[in-house]
Design an enzyme around this catalytic site. Structure first.
Site, PDB file in Angstrom:
ATOM      1  N   LYS A 176       0.835  -1.212   0.000  1.00  0.00           N
ATOM      2  CA  LYS A 176       0.000   0.000   0.000  1.00  0.00           C
ATOM      3  C   LYS A 176       0.873   1.267   0.000  1.00  0.00           C
ATOM      4  O   LYS A 176       0.538   2.260  -0.649  1.00  0.00           O
ATOM      5  CB  LYS A 176      -0.928  -0.014   1.220  1.00  0.00           C
TER       6      LYS A 176
ATOM      7  N   LYS B 226       0.140  11.444   5.619  1.00  0.00           N
ATOM      8  CA  LYS B 226       0.426  10.313   6.530  1.00  0.00           C
ATOM      9  C   LYS B 226       1.038   9.147   5.743  1.00  0.00           C
ATOM     10  O   LYS B 226       2.058   8.577   6.133  1.00  0.00           O
ATOM     11  CB  LYS B 226      -0.878   9.879   7.191  1.00  0.00           C
TER      12      LYS B 226
END
Ligand code: NAD
Length: 295
Positions: free
Chosen positions: A171, A239
């Protein structure tokens, strides 16, 4: 009937939970803000008043929370998933968090009799609504297979990529590619407009050639209109790029282009644009070219 405890009913979690309820799962949903829980109850799910209530009767627990500390607290906190789950419960964490935190959670789960897989998703809000997410899954083979029916209800492409934490590593790579591609599409739009090119025509032909990509297909039209309603917020992408940078550092791998785009995202977040969609990178590209009024 399989009972799913679903924690985190935000942009992604709400439609995923609704799809599970629609597919016949008994879904016990919990979210920090109550309105989301009420909405799920209207869509065929059941309202839970706490993590414990969502988890106690669950065969499978699914978490879809913003960041590593949120997942660590919800899973390992004193009133959390591990403290309340039945023995043998399967925890599927679909949040995007740090790979090392996912590995820690898998170890903590094993000590508490809870099987844990990391299953971060790609495909955005529309993919979640359509049940068409791409899901990269890390964990033990048997646990990933046990998670597959639920994951195939919320996603279309479900791939086991390796042991615990591997889903998060893949990811992180996904988020690097997406941010870099958005930035290049943004720069191309500014460049084409500066030359007075018909940008809609340009996007159409670019999408059909080697430069074709999902950002051109799904986001370019909104970008041409300077429409930056999220979707995926810049602060969440910030993030994720932090996760990629830290994981790359751990592996001794430089990310030169990824670092540039990370800094551009950091600048947008620092000046208060973190709530915009990540296609808001175009706003900065406009300003860097002296065209602040375009956005
Ligand atoms: P969001 O902020 O819309 O949703 C998170 C939800 O979790 C919120 O409703 C919040 O109230 C709830 N929450 C936070 N802490 C909680 C707690 N302690 N207990 C109960 N509920 C709590 O975020 P999102 O866009 O749905 O993203 C969720 C995760 O999925 C993130 O890790 C994100 O990076 C990832 N993701 C998002 C997208 C996207 O397009 N939005 C795409 C892929 C992956």
């Amino acid at each position: 009937m399989t009972t799913v405890g679903f924690i985190g009913l935000g942009i992604m979690g709400a439609p995923m939970a609704a799809n599970l309820a629609g597919a016949g799962y008994r879904v016990l949903g919990y979210n920090r803000s109550e309105a989301a829980v009420r909405k799920l109850a209207e869509q065929g799910g059941q309202a839970a008043g706490s993590v414990a209530e969502a988890v106690r009767e669950a065969d499978i627990v699914l978490t879809m929370l913003p960041d590593s500390p949120d997942v660590a607290e919800v899973v390992q906190g004193p009133d959390g998933v591990l403290a309340n789950a039945k023995d043998g419960t399967l925890l599927i964490d679909c949040s995007t968090i740090r790979p090392d935190v996912s590995r820690e959670l898998a170890e903590a789960g094993a000590r508490s009799g809870v099987r844990v897989v990391d299953a971060p998703v790609s495909g955005g809000e529309q993919g979640a609504i359509d049940g068409a997410l791409s899901i990269m899954v890390g964990g033990a083979e048997a646990d990933v297979e046990a998670a597959r029916p639920v994951l195939e209800t919320v996603g279309k492409t479900v791939v086991h990529v390796g042991p615990a934490g591997s889903g998060q590593t893949v990811k992180a790579a996904n988020q690097l590619i997406v941010a870099g591609t958005i930035e290049l599409v943004a720069e191309s739009i500014v460049f084409l407009e500066a030359h007075g090119v018909d940008t809609e025509a340009a996007v159409k032909v670019l999408a059909g050639g080697l430069a074709g990509n999902a950002i051109l297909d799904r986001k370019a039209a909104g970008m041409l209109n300077r429409e930056f309603t999220p979707g995926f917020r810049l602060e969440l992408h910030h993030k994720d790029l932090g996760i990629a940078q830290a994981a790359a550092r751990d592996a001794g791998v430089p990310l030169p282009l990824g670092s540039v785009v990370s800094q551009l995202v950091a600048a947008l977040v620092a000046r208060g644009d973190g709530g915009l969609d990540h296609s808001g990178l175009l706003k900065l590209a406009d300003e860097l070219s002296g065209k602040p009024n375009r956005s």
